[in-house]
Design a protein around this motif. Sequence first.
Motif, PDB file in Angstrom:
ATOM      1  N   ASP A  75      -8.199  24.973 -21.631  1.00 34.68           N
ATOM      2  CA  ASP A  75      -7.484  24.260 -22.742  1.00 34.68           C
ATOM      3  C   ASP A  75      -7.335  22.840 -22.085  1.00 34.68           C
ATOM      4  O   ASP A  75      -6.832  22.582 -21.268  1.00 34.68           O
ATOM      5  CB  ASP A  75      -5.898  24.924 -22.121  1.00 34.68           C
ATOM      6  N   HIS A 135      -5.540  17.879 -21.456  1.00 26.19           N
ATOM      7  CA  HIS A 135      -4.913  16.775 -20.704  1.00 26.19           C
ATOM      8  C   HIS A 135      -5.633  16.792 -19.611  1.00 26.19           C
ATOM      9  O   HIS A 135      -6.114  15.428 -18.762  1.00 26.19           O
ATOM     10  CB  HIS A 135      -3.493  17.296 -20.512  1.00 26.19           C
ATOM     11  N   GLY A 137       0.636  23.593 -27.051  1.00 28.17           N
ATOM     12  CA  GLY A 137       0.967  23.085 -28.100  1.00 28.17           C
ATOM     13  C   GLY A 137       1.662  23.775 -29.200  1.00 28.17           C
ATOM     14  O   GLY A 137       2.015  24.949 -28.389  1.00 28.17           O
ATOM     15  N   GLU A 181      -4.604  26.006 -19.348  1.00 32.55           N
ATOM     16  CA  GLU A 181      -4.899  24.805 -18.413  1.00 32.55           C
ATOM     17  C   GLU A 181      -5.809  25.355 -16.154  1.00 32.55           C
ATOM     18  O   GLU A 181      -5.060  26.193 -15.963  1.00 32.55           O
ATOM     19  CB  GLU A 181      -3.694  23.709 -18.305  1.00 32.55           C
ATOM     20  N   ASN A 221       2.148  20.718 -17.738  1.00 31.20           N
ATOM     21  CA  ASN A 221       2.918  20.331 -18.571  1.00 31.20           C
ATOM     22  C   ASN A 221       4.508  20.824 -18.701  1.00 31.20           C
ATOM     23  O   ASN A 221       5.617  20.788 -19.517  1.00 31.20           O
ATOM     24  CB  ASN A 221       2.958  20.381 -20.447  1.00 31.20           C
ATOM     25  N   LYS A 230      -6.122  15.599 -28.134  1.00 30.39           N
ATOM     26  CA  LYS A 230      -5.793  14.438 -27.865  1.00 30.39           C
ATOM     27  C   LYS A 230      -6.729  13.295 -27.463  1.00 30.39           C
ATOM     28  O   LYS A 230      -6.999  12.484 -28.491  1.00 30.39           O
ATOM     29  CB  LYS A 230      -5.152  14.438 -26.750  1.00 30.39           C
ATOM     30  N   THR A 251      -6.342  18.863 -34.456  1.00 27.38           N
ATOM     31  CA  THR A 251      -5.694  18.830 -33.132  1.00 27.38           C
ATOM     32  C   THR A 251      -5.533  19.599 -31.772  1.00 27.38           C
ATOM     33  O   THR A 251      -6.551  20.137 -32.917  1.00 27.38           O
ATOM     34  CB  THR A 251      -3.205  18.815 -33.586  1.00 27.38           C
ATOM     35  N   ALA A 252      -5.172  19.146 -30.936  1.00 21.96           N
ATOM     36  CA  ALA A 252      -5.494  20.391 -30.268  1.00 21.96           C
ATOM     37  C   ALA A 252      -4.672  22.102 -29.870  1.00 21.96           C
ATOM     38  O   ALA A 252      -5.277  22.887 -30.428  1.00 21.96           O
ATOM     39  CB  ALA A 252      -4.772  19.910 -28.790  1.00 21.96           C
ATOM     40  N   THR A 253      -3.527  21.714 -31.021  1.00 24.48           N
ATOM     41  CA  THR A 253      -2.884  23.553 -31.609  1.00 24.48           C
ATOM     42  C   THR A 253      -3.980  24.104 -32.601  1.00 24.48           C
ATOM     43  O   THR A 253      -4.046  24.645 -32.339  1.00 24.48           O
ATOM     44  CB  THR A 253      -1.760  22.995 -32.104  1.00 24.48           C
TER      45      THR A 253
HETATM   46  C1  LIG Z   1      -2.175  21.774 -23.115  1.00 22.79           C
HETATM   47  C2  LIG Z   1      -2.262  20.771 -24.253  1.00 22.79           C
HETATM   48  N1  LIG Z   1      -2.904  21.590 -24.976  1.00 22.79           N
HETATM   49  C3  LIG Z   1      -2.687  21.775 -26.141  1.00 22.79           C
HETATM   50  C4  LIG Z   1      -2.029  20.423 -26.742  1.00 22.79           C
HETATM   51  C5  LIG Z   1      -1.314  20.909 -27.862  1.00 22.79           C
HETATM   52  O1  LIG Z   1      -2.071  18.887 -28.354  1.00 22.79           O
HETATM   53  P1  LIG Z   1      -1.678  18.367 -29.542  1.00 22.79           P
HETATM   54  O2  LIG Z   1      -0.360  17.919 -30.270  1.00 22.79           O
HETATM   55  O3  LIG Z   1      -2.120  17.545 -29.937  1.00 22.79           O
HETATM   56  O4  LIG Z   1      -1.297  19.787 -30.910  1.00 22.79           O
HETATM   57  C6  LIG Z   1      -0.975  19.745 -25.796  1.00 22.79           C
HETATM   58  C7  LIG Z   1       0.090  18.888 -25.551  1.00 22.79           C
HETATM   59  O5  LIG Z   1       0.907  17.878 -24.881  1.00 22.79           O
HETATM   60  C8  LIG Z   1      -1.845  19.789 -24.102  1.00 22.79           C
HETATM   61  O6  LIG Z   1      -0.523  19.857 -23.201  1.00 22.79           O
END
Ligand SMILES: Cc1ncc(COP(=O)(O)O)c(C=O)c1O
Length: 461
Positions: free
Chosen positions: A265, A268, A170, A232, A237, A292, A140-142
């Motif tokens: 990051d 998005h 995340g 970002e 967000n 994502k 995951t990006a998190t």
């Molecule tokens: C800019 C950004 N980074 C990271 C994440 C985390 O993504 P994930 O929930 O797939 O880990 C998100 C989730 O919305 C995001 O918008």
Amino acid sequence: MNYARRPGIDSAALRSLVTRENESFLATHRESARLAAGSAAHWLNGVPMHWMRDWNTPHPLFVKRARGVEVEDADGNRYVDFCFGDTGAMFGHSPPAIARALAENGADGITAMLPAERAARVGEKLANLFGLPFWQMTQTATDANRAALRWARAISGRPRILCFDGCYHGTVDETLVRAMPELGDKGGTRPRAGLIGVSHDVSAATDAVPFNDVAALERVLARSRTAAVIAEPVMTNIGMVLPEEGFLRRLRELTRKHGTLLIIDETHTLSTQRGGYSRAADLQPDIWVCGKAIAGGMPCAVFGFTAEVESGMRRVQRDRGGGHSGMGTTLSGNALALACLEASLDELMTPSNYQAMQEAASYLSEGLGRLFAAQSLPWHVGRVGARLEFGFGKPPRNGAESEREAWPELEHAIHLYLLNRGVLLTPFHNMMLCSPLTTSAHADRLLKSLADCLREIGSAS
Ligand SMILES: Cc1ncc(COP(=O)(O)O)c(C=O)c1O
């Protein structure tokens, strides 16, 4: 619900629209209602993941299938999707290239704790497209952001990170903070409201400053305690906040000047163009993160980094003397995700796909602008490539300004109205994505329904 008056919207009309649309939803989603009753017995909040209840519908909407731009629910209602799973399906639902990769590779071993044969090839493709020589994969990006921050602290030996107020990266603890403007511009933070079950002060080692505020950024970086800035390139967000002319360039210069790593990051903003925003704007991050949509919706994320960061990582590994790194997760880098990542690099992130996404988004953006002008609404539209967002005021400069402009009750009413007319927007703020398969006809459908909605709730003052 708070239906307080604001310019351009009749709060009484808004309230009665919501009542009617809730009834309409209930009448047309009886199979979803039945499934919701069954699910409530075994799932928290009646859904596999609790935030699936963030859709402001009387009960969850159950999906039968999603293909291309279309989602079909359990009642057979069909929707043109502009949410695309909050970006995971940005290149369309179940693109044939990903379905094929899953079918072809699913039978040959999904996860073996060893690199799949194609790893070298995929690494080279990542390097060519995104311009960074070294890579790692997570689920995951998190996870990717969490790892990037840990590496940054380990490499630099500095304790703190800096993020922009109102960011979301995340569920990475140390980014779940808000700035404390009452402290002036010292960068101090507090934990975000509403966090569940945290065992420590997540804000203890994080500074936050307003996006687009170069002076505040420099004041924090000048203390030489910041391992990394995580950002970002366009805040997406908390509504959408675009960078002002020169801001990202100054961010890069200042991070370099003060020995701070820059983590961009692009989870998005992969929507921007082929290669993401960093490539478009020549941002030259030290670490680049994306999840994502990166593997067409298959759970997968990556982070890429420079040769300097890579040598720092090797130094840290050499010097740490064994033990658990505290980074990982077993399924990261699994063979199936790697196969989907390659299919995505080869067949989804193509110039022609990006061109189609841009064209649809530009058409939609112009249509929204015309619509708001026709209704005399002082609203704005932000766009970063295939990603759009409209807001109920003038374009915000930072997260706090964007937050002040938000109007959740109106958002929910609009989303419900559109959903009942076969158009899906993300449940959070007013985000819309255009996939390569999104056409002007799809955009027209959104625009017509939104115009009808605004006519019904609009007021002269
Ligand atoms: C800019 C950004 N980074 C990271 C994440 C985390 O993504 P994930 O929930 O797939 O880990 C998100 C989730 O919305 C995001 O918008």
